[in-house]
Motif scaffolding. Structure first.
Motif, PDB file in Angstrom:
ATOM      1  N   LEU A  57       0.898  -1.317   0.064  1.00  0.00           N
ATOM      2  CA  LEU A  57      -0.165  -0.051   0.100  1.00  0.00           C
ATOM      3  C   LEU A  57       0.822   1.220   0.089  1.00  0.00           C
ATOM      4  CD1 LEU A  57      -2.835  -1.138   2.355  1.00  0.00           C
ATOM      5  CD2 LEU A  57      -3.014  -0.661  -0.016  1.00  0.00           C
ATOM      6  N   SER A  58       1.860   1.122   0.782  1.00  0.00           N
ATOM      7  CA  SER A  58       2.990   2.427   0.825  1.00  0.00           C
ATOM      8  C   SER A  58       3.352   2.727  -0.736  1.00  0.00           C
ATOM      9  CB  SER A  58       3.958   2.325   1.632  1.00  0.00           C
ATOM     10  OG  SER A  58       3.628   2.238   2.945  1.00  0.00           O
ATOM     11  N   ARG A  59       3.710   1.423  -1.337  1.00  0.00           N
ATOM     12  CA  ARG A  59       4.409   1.840  -2.589  1.00  0.00           C
ATOM     13  C   ARG A  59       3.226   2.498  -3.681  1.00  0.00           C
ATOM     14  NH1 ARG A  59       7.065  -3.248  -2.063  1.00  0.00           N
ATOM     15  NH2 ARG A  59       5.240  -4.325  -3.011  1.00  0.00           N
ATOM     16  N   SER A  60       1.962   1.753  -3.512  1.00  0.00           N
ATOM     17  CA  SER A  60       0.947   2.541  -4.465  1.00  0.00           C
ATOM     18  C   SER A  60       0.684   3.883  -3.970  1.00  0.00           C
ATOM     19  CB  SER A  60      -0.165   1.480  -4.283  1.00  0.00           C
ATOM     20  OG  SER A  60      -0.085   0.189  -4.636  1.00  0.00           O
ATOM     21  N   LEU A  61       0.439   4.244  -2.669  1.00  0.00           N
ATOM     22  CA  LEU A  61       0.070   5.586  -2.228  1.00  0.00           C
ATOM     23  C   LEU A  61       0.876   6.677  -2.458  1.00  0.00           C
ATOM     24  CD1 LEU A  61      -2.293   4.039   0.718  1.00  0.00           C
ATOM     25  CD2 LEU A  61      -2.982   5.256  -1.698  1.00  0.00           C
ATOM     26  N   SER A  62       2.318   6.166  -2.392  1.00  0.00           N
ATOM     27  CA  SER A  62       3.374   7.314  -2.226  1.00  0.00           C
ATOM     28  C   SER A  62       3.284   8.181  -3.449  1.00  0.00           C
ATOM     29  CB  SER A  62       4.913   6.663  -2.387  1.00  0.00           C
ATOM     30  OG  SER A  62       5.086   5.888  -3.341  1.00  0.00           O
ATOM     31  N   GLU A  63       2.958   7.975  -4.553  1.00  0.00           N
ATOM     32  CA  GLU A  63       2.958   8.750  -5.635  1.00  0.00           C
ATOM     33  C   GLU A  63       1.906   9.828  -5.313  1.00  0.00           C
ATOM     34  OE1 GLU A  63       0.591   7.410  -9.426  1.00  0.00           O
ATOM     35  OE2 GLU A  63       1.511   5.469  -8.530  1.00  0.00           O
ATOM     36  N   TYR A  64       0.846   9.614  -4.442  1.00  0.00           N
ATOM     37  CA  TYR A  64      -0.176  10.616  -4.189  1.00  0.00           C
ATOM     38  C   TYR A  64      -0.008  11.242  -3.005  1.00  0.00           C
ATOM     39  CZ  TYR A  64      -2.769   7.616  -7.411  1.00  0.00           C
ATOM     40  OH  TYR A  64      -2.832   6.846  -8.721  1.00  0.00           O
ATOM     41  N   GLY A  65       1.302  11.098  -2.375  1.00  0.00           N
ATOM     42  CA  GLY A  65       1.772  11.979  -1.442  1.00  0.00           C
ATOM     43  C   GLY A  65       1.300  11.460   0.138  1.00  0.00           C
ATOM     44  N   ILE A  66       0.752  10.119  -0.076  1.00  0.00           N
ATOM     45  CA  ILE A  66       0.377   9.500   1.324  1.00  0.00           C
ATOM     46  C   ILE A  66       1.232   8.537   1.708  1.00  0.00           C
ATOM     47  CG2 ILE A  66      -1.514   8.081   2.221  1.00  0.00           C
ATOM     48  CD1 ILE A  66      -3.308   9.489   0.335  1.00  0.00           C
ATOM     49  N   GLY A  76       3.318   6.250   4.783  1.00  0.00           N
ATOM     50  CA  GLY A  76       3.274   4.927   5.565  1.00  0.00           C
ATOM     51  C   GLY A  76       2.380   5.292   6.830  1.00  0.00           C
ATOM     52  N   GLY A  77       2.470   4.405   7.838  1.00  0.00           N
ATOM     53  CA  GLY A  77       2.071   4.497   9.089  1.00  0.00           C
ATOM     54  C   GLY A  77       0.544   4.501   9.134  1.00  0.00           C
ATOM     55  N   GLY A  78      -0.033   3.923   8.361  1.00  0.00           N
ATOM     56  CA  GLY A  78      -1.444   3.873   8.102  1.00  0.00           C
ATOM     57  C   GLY A  78      -2.317   5.258   7.953  1.00  0.00           C
ATOM     58  N   GLN A  79      -1.477   6.082   7.095  1.00  0.00           N
ATOM     59  CA  GLN A  79      -2.018   7.394   6.655  1.00  0.00           C
ATOM     60  C   GLN A  79      -3.503   7.111   5.907  1.00  0.00           C
ATOM     61  OE1 GLN A  79       0.131  10.256   4.998  1.00  0.00           O
ATOM     62  NE2 GLN A  79       1.746  10.163   6.332  1.00  0.00           N
ATOM     63  N   TYR A  80      -3.421   6.211   5.168  1.00  0.00           N
ATOM     64  CA  TYR A  80      -4.894   5.888   4.513  1.00  0.00           C
ATOM     65  C   TYR A  80      -5.717   5.323   5.216  1.00  0.00           C
ATOM     66  CZ  TYR A  80      -3.569   0.980   5.286  1.00  0.00           C
ATOM     67  OH  TYR A  80      -3.715  -0.205   5.663  1.00  0.00           O
ATOM     68  N   SER A  81      -5.501   4.844   6.548  1.00  0.00           N
ATOM     69  CA  SER A  81      -6.514   4.569   7.298  1.00  0.00           C
ATOM     70  C   SER A  81      -7.286   5.691   7.930  1.00  0.00           C
ATOM     71  CB  SER A  81      -6.100   3.781   8.477  1.00  0.00           C
ATOM     72  OG  SER A  81      -5.713   2.239   7.947  1.00  0.00           O
ATOM     73  N   PHE A  82      -6.445   6.750   8.229  1.00  0.00           N
ATOM     74  CA  PHE A  82      -7.099   7.937   8.803  1.00  0.00           C
ATOM     75  C   PHE A  82      -7.747   8.736   7.637  1.00  0.00           C
ATOM     76  CE2 PHE A  82      -3.368   6.903  11.427  1.00  0.00           C
ATOM     77  CZ  PHE A  82      -3.902   7.047  12.567  1.00  0.00           C
ATOM     78  N   LEU A  83      -7.207   8.900   6.454  1.00  0.00           N
ATOM     79  CA  LEU A  83      -7.900   9.522   5.582  1.00  0.00           C
ATOM     80  C   LEU A  83      -9.558   8.799   5.198  1.00  0.00           C
ATOM     81  CD1 LEU A  83      -8.343  11.739   3.163  1.00  0.00           C
ATOM     82  CD2 LEU A  83      -6.965  10.426   1.958  1.00  0.00           C
ATOM     83  N   LYS A  84      -9.169   7.432   5.031  1.00  0.00           N
ATOM     84  CA  LYS A  84     -10.560   6.779   4.711  1.00  0.00           C
ATOM     85  C   LYS A  84     -11.626   7.154   5.960  1.00  0.00           C
ATOM     86  CE  LYS A  84     -12.525   2.689   3.533  1.00  0.00           C
ATOM     87  NZ  LYS A  84     -12.634   1.800   2.363  1.00  0.00           N
ATOM     88  N   GLY A  85     -11.036   7.042   7.373  1.00  0.00           N
ATOM     89  CA  GLY A  85     -11.871   7.383   8.406  1.00  0.00           C
ATOM     90  C   GLY A  85     -12.494   8.649   8.444  1.00  0.00           C
ATOM     91  N   ILE A  86     -11.716   9.743   7.798  1.00  0.00           N
ATOM     92  CA  ILE A  86     -12.300  10.917   7.741  1.00  0.00           C
ATOM     93  C   ILE A  86     -13.221  11.051   6.464  1.00  0.00           C
ATOM     94  CG2 ILE A  86     -11.661  13.388   7.189  1.00  0.00           C
ATOM     95  CD1 ILE A  86      -8.791  12.573   8.825  1.00  0.00           C
ATOM     96  N   LEU A  87     -12.914  10.521   5.498  1.00  0.00           N
ATOM     97  CA  LEU A  87     -13.819  10.562   4.311  1.00  0.00           C
ATOM     98  C   LEU A  87     -15.211   9.791   4.669  1.00  0.00           C
ATOM     99  CD1 LEU A  87     -11.240   9.597   1.517  1.00  0.00           C
ATOM    100  CD2 LEU A  87     -12.527  11.650   1.605  1.00  0.00           C
ATOM    101  N   VAL A 134      -9.997   6.555  -6.161  1.00  0.00           N
ATOM    102  CA  VAL A 134      -8.637   6.056  -6.381  1.00  0.00           C
ATOM    103  C   VAL A 134      -8.287   5.145  -5.285  1.00  0.00           C
ATOM    104  CG1 VAL A 134      -6.176   6.617  -6.914  1.00  0.00           C
ATOM    105  CG2 VAL A 134      -8.039   7.983  -7.918  1.00  0.00           C
ATOM    106  N   LEU A 135      -8.181   5.875  -3.970  1.00  0.00           N
ATOM    107  CA  LEU A 135      -7.948   5.067  -2.927  1.00  0.00           C
ATOM    108  C   LEU A 135      -8.618   4.160  -2.572  1.00  0.00           C
ATOM    109  CD1 LEU A 135      -6.506   4.982   0.269  1.00  0.00           C
ATOM    110  CD2 LEU A 135      -8.395   6.397   0.993  1.00  0.00           C
ATOM    111  N   GLN A 136      -9.898   3.919  -2.766  1.00  0.00           N
ATOM    112  CA  GLN A 136     -10.684   2.868  -2.627  1.00  0.00           C
ATOM    113  C   GLN A 136     -10.522   1.528  -3.550  1.00  0.00           C
ATOM    114  OE1 GLN A 136     -12.900   2.070  -0.069  1.00  0.00           O
ATOM    115  NE2 GLN A 136     -12.425   0.096  -0.779  1.00  0.00           N
ATOM    116  N   ALA A 137      -9.796   2.077  -4.955  1.00  0.00           N
ATOM    117  CA  ALA A 137      -9.480   0.908  -5.866  1.00  0.00           C
ATOM    118  C   ALA A 137      -8.204   0.272  -5.296  1.00  0.00           C
ATOM    119  CB  ALA A 137      -9.303   1.816  -7.361  1.00  0.00           C
TER     120      ALA A 137
END
Length: 144
Positions: free
Chosen positions: A27-36, A38-49, A109-112
């Motif tokens: 996930l870190s590799r896939s999300l790094s190009e979007y400026g997100i 590690g450390g589960g940042q996507y979990s926090f973003l998804k929670g806020i969304l 994009v995140l969900q995909a």
């Protein structure tokens, strides 16, 4: 007739930890190009969304992270332009977290990316095995 070789029984905690680390790297590799990061940042973003206007304390509790990790991730997501903080009118010491237009545009994009990660994890399982795995993992007692 020869017996099939027995599988070495790995400790459950070790297997879960290995799966988690492997998935986090993907996930870190896939999300790094979007400026997100590690450390589960996507979990926090998804929670806020999913719950616009949530607080850091609510995120910490819901996602089972420690307060420092939550604070660090929220700060990084804010700096990357994905979320904004507003002072909570009911508690001036607290902040409400909202997704920005950038985050709303990024949501599919995140969900995909998350769906693809789960598909890779379970690619060798039948639908029945995947359902069984989910049921078994949900049965584990993770309360402290």
């Amino acid at each position: 007739m020869t017996e099939p070789p027995s599988l070495k029984k790995e400790p459950i905690g070790r297997l879960i930890s290995y799966i988690h680390r492997t998935q986090q790297k993907r996930l870190s590799r896939s999300l790094s190009e979007y400026g997100i990061g590690g450390g589960g940042q996507y979990s926090f973003l998804k929670g806020i969304l999913m719950t616009p206007g949530t607080t850091q304390d609510q995120l910490t509790c819901n996602l089972k992270f420690d307060k420092a990790t939550t604070a660090r991730s929220v700060k990084q997501l804010e700096a990357a332009g994905y979320i904004e903080r507003t002072t909570d009118p009911e508690d001036r010491r607290s902040h409400r977290l909202y997704p920005t237009p950038k985050a709303l545009k990024f949501q599919p994009v995140l969900q995909a990316i998350l769906d693809e990660g789960n598909a890779k994890l379970t690619r060798d399982l039948t639908d029945e095995e995947e359902d069984q795995l989910i049921a078994l993992l949900q049965k584990l007692n993770l309360e402290e």
